[in-house]
Design a protein around this motif. Structure first.
Motif, PDB file in Angstrom:
ATOM      1  N   LEU A  89      24.507 -26.949  -0.861  1.00 34.58           N
ATOM      2  CA  LEU A  89      24.433 -25.577  -0.855  1.00 34.58           C
ATOM      3  C   LEU A  89      24.870 -24.865  -2.294  1.00 34.58           C
ATOM      4  CD1 LEU A  89      27.052 -25.093   2.227  1.00 34.58           C
ATOM      5  CD2 LEU A  89      24.521 -24.569   2.157  1.00 34.58           C
ATOM      6  N   ILE A  90      24.056 -24.159  -2.973  1.00 35.84           N
ATOM      7  CA  ILE A  90      24.105 -23.843  -4.232  1.00 35.84           C
ATOM      8  C   ILE A  90      25.409 -23.456  -4.578  1.00 35.84           C
ATOM      9  CG2 ILE A  90      22.937 -21.591  -4.594  1.00 35.84           C
ATOM     10  CD1 ILE A  90      22.181 -24.400  -6.850  1.00 35.84           C
ATOM     11  N   GLY A  91      26.089 -22.436  -3.910  1.00 32.81           N
ATOM     12  CA  GLY A  91      27.292 -21.983  -4.497  1.00 32.81           C
ATOM     13  C   GLY A  91      28.199 -23.046  -4.553  1.00 32.81           C
ATOM     14  N   SER A  92      28.486 -23.973  -3.548  1.00 30.97           N
ATOM     15  CA  SER A  92      29.278 -24.956  -3.359  1.00 30.97           C
ATOM     16  C   SER A  92      29.060 -26.075  -4.500  1.00 30.97           C
ATOM     17  CB  SER A  92      29.107 -25.621  -1.998  1.00 30.97           C
ATOM     18  OG  SER A  92      29.183 -24.633  -0.870  1.00 30.97           O
ATOM     19  N   LEU A  93      27.931 -26.286  -4.669  1.00 29.82           N
ATOM     20  CA  LEU A  93      27.508 -27.251  -5.491  1.00 29.82           C
ATOM     21  C   LEU A  93      27.981 -27.049  -7.040  1.00 29.82           C
ATOM     22  CD1 LEU A  93      23.913 -28.084  -4.644  1.00 29.82           C
ATOM     23  CD2 LEU A  93      25.587 -29.610  -4.924  1.00 29.82           C
ATOM     24  N   ILE A  94      27.784 -25.393  -7.317  1.00 30.68           N
ATOM     25  CA  ILE A  94      28.210 -24.999  -8.778  1.00 30.68           C
ATOM     26  C   ILE A  94      29.703 -25.351  -9.149  1.00 30.68           C
ATOM     27  CG2 ILE A  94      28.482 -22.857  -9.968  1.00 30.68           C
ATOM     28  CD1 ILE A  94      25.706 -22.243  -8.918  1.00 30.68           C
ATOM     29  N   ILE A  95      30.592 -25.087  -8.041  1.00 25.98           N
ATOM     30  CA  ILE A  95      31.874 -25.063  -8.219  1.00 25.98           C
ATOM     31  C   ILE A  95      32.377 -26.644  -8.535  1.00 25.98           C
ATOM     32  CG2 ILE A  95      34.182 -24.910  -7.096  1.00 25.98           C
ATOM     33  CD1 ILE A  95      32.602 -22.172  -6.935  1.00 25.98           C
ATOM     34  N   GLY A  96      31.765 -27.490  -7.993  1.00 23.68           N
ATOM     35  CA  GLY A  96      32.557 -28.773  -8.202  1.00 23.68           C
ATOM     36  C   GLY A  96      31.634 -29.439  -9.269  1.00 23.68           C
ATOM     37  N   SER A  97      30.371 -29.087  -9.573  1.00 16.91           N
ATOM     38  CA  SER A  97      29.559 -29.583 -10.792  1.00 16.91           C
ATOM     39  C   SER A  97      30.121 -28.899 -12.253  1.00 16.91           C
ATOM     40  CB  SER A  97      28.229 -29.243 -10.552  1.00 16.91           C
ATOM     41  OG  SER A  97      27.501 -29.189 -11.599  1.00 16.91           O
ATOM     42  N   GLN A  98      30.311 -27.577 -12.097  1.00 18.50           N
ATOM     43  CA  GLN A  98      30.759 -26.884 -13.313  1.00 18.50           C
ATOM     44  C   GLN A  98      32.137 -27.390 -13.658  1.00 18.50           C
ATOM     45  OE1 GLN A  98      28.835 -25.211 -15.611  1.00 18.50           O
ATOM     46  NE2 GLN A  98      27.231 -25.025 -14.179  1.00 18.50           N
TER      47      GLN A  98
END
Ligand code: KG4
Ligand code: ZN
Length: 326
Positions: A89-98
């Motif tokens: 899920l793009i919104g979820s990925l961005i949180i952890g990755s960023q």
């Protein structure tokens, strides 16, 4: 000299942070912390992307702090920072990755992007070449991993994943989400063996939607525990059928079985009665940060491309990841 690796996975509903300590081929898990969104998912009957992303944002800092404290090391000791950049899920990925990229930047250490499936395969400590059967909530795949950790998908699903069958039948039975572990407990009480469903015998592909429909229909006549056992047996049969064909085709006989559904003991037993299987520790079957750190370590050991700029992505096959990205 020991090296310390941090791994973060926020690809779906769990906020996961893992820290490992490595030296050459040795590795030790120092922390494996996971905050699940069980209550939210059960309330909405599944994962709601916007809710998941917001909850990751609430949880990421504390998950990281708890993991760091548990590991007994301090931030400046971490040598490599890694996170899942996709698929998910793009919104979820961005949180952890960023979050992870920011830590790496502040500490002036490398950030290693990881493909979520690479992570699941790394949850099993197995030297290549091998076949990987990845059975999770989002994916059902058989992947060939060659000597150099290049991946090739040999079998994928035409419709649902194996995990989705567990979750959809569980929802019908008013079980919490994800339902796999609850279906497994229920199936232990089954007294009657129903002949497993024969699925796509002549094709080199998975299909689980027919099984899901069949189980839903059976709810009118059979007991939930017998349906639960039938569901597991039908999935095991289908997985074995495709693996047999692929082992014949490739000549590779060692099979890494990973992803959330690999926690199911009945399916594990049936697979290991048929093949030379390697399973993750139970704590590493479902999404976790340790598997991401382990995948990053494999990339380091095999002199793969490490720090590169890539935006988070919701979908990208392992074939494309292998050919174009790594
Ligand atoms: O690997 P995972 O945590 O997330 C994805 O990458 O999708 O897998 C979650 C899936 C869910 O569908 C869940 O119901 C299933 O794994 N699962 C199980 C068991 N534990 C988790 N399925 C069957 N038996 C289990 N014990
Ligand atoms: Zn997963």
């Amino acid at each position: 000299m020991y090296k310390y690796l941090l791994g973060i996975d926020t690809s779906c509903d769990d906020t996961s942070v893992g820290i490992i300590k490595v030296k050459g081929e040795e590795s030790e898990i120092l922390a494996n912390i996971r905050f699940s969104q069980l209550e939210d998912c059960t309330k909405y009957g599944g994962v709601v992307p916007e809710v998941a992303a917001r909850t990751h944002l609430d949880n990421i800092k504390k998950t990281f702090s708890i993991a760091l404290e548990k590991s007994g090391i301090i931030l400046s000791q971490i040598d490599y920072f890694s996170a899942t950049v996709g698929p998910g899920l793009i919104g979820s990925l961005i949180i952890g990755s960023q979050f992870c990229k920011t830590l790496a930047y502040l500490c002036e250490k490398p950030f290693i992007p990881v493909h979520h499936m690479e992570g699941h395969m790394a949850s099993v400590n197995k030297k290549p070449p091998f076949l990987a059967l990845i059975i999770s909530g989002g994916h059902s795949l058989i992947v060939k991993c060659d000597m150099n950790y290049n991946f090739e998908i040999l079998c994928s699903t035409l419709d649902d994943s194996a995990g989705e069958v567990f979750d959809k039948i569980g929802r019908e039975l008013k079980m919490p989400f994800p339902s796999g572990p609850f279906i497994e407990i229920l199936s232990l009480q089954s007294k009657k063996t129903i002949k497993p469903l024969q699925i796509l015998k002549n094709k080199l592909a998975f299909s689980f939607s027919g099984l899901k429909t069949k189980c839903l229909k059976m709810l009118e006549e059979e007991s939930p525990e017998d349906i639960a056992r039938f569901l597991e047996n039908s999935i095991a049969n289908h997985l074995i059928d495709k693996l047999e064909k692929i082992i014949l085709l490739t000549g590779i006989s060692e099979v890494v079985v990973c992803g959330g559904v690999s926690a199911n003991q009945n399916i594990k037993d049936q697979l290991s009665n048929s093949f030379d299987c390697f399973f993750p520790d139970l704590s590493l079957c479902c999404d976790n940060g340790v598997m991401i750190a382990l995948a990053a370590r494999i990339r380091i050991l095999n002199q793969k491309k490490l720090s590169f700029n890539i935006e988070e992505f919701s979908s990208m096959s392992l074939n494309q990841w292998t050919k174009e990205i790594c």
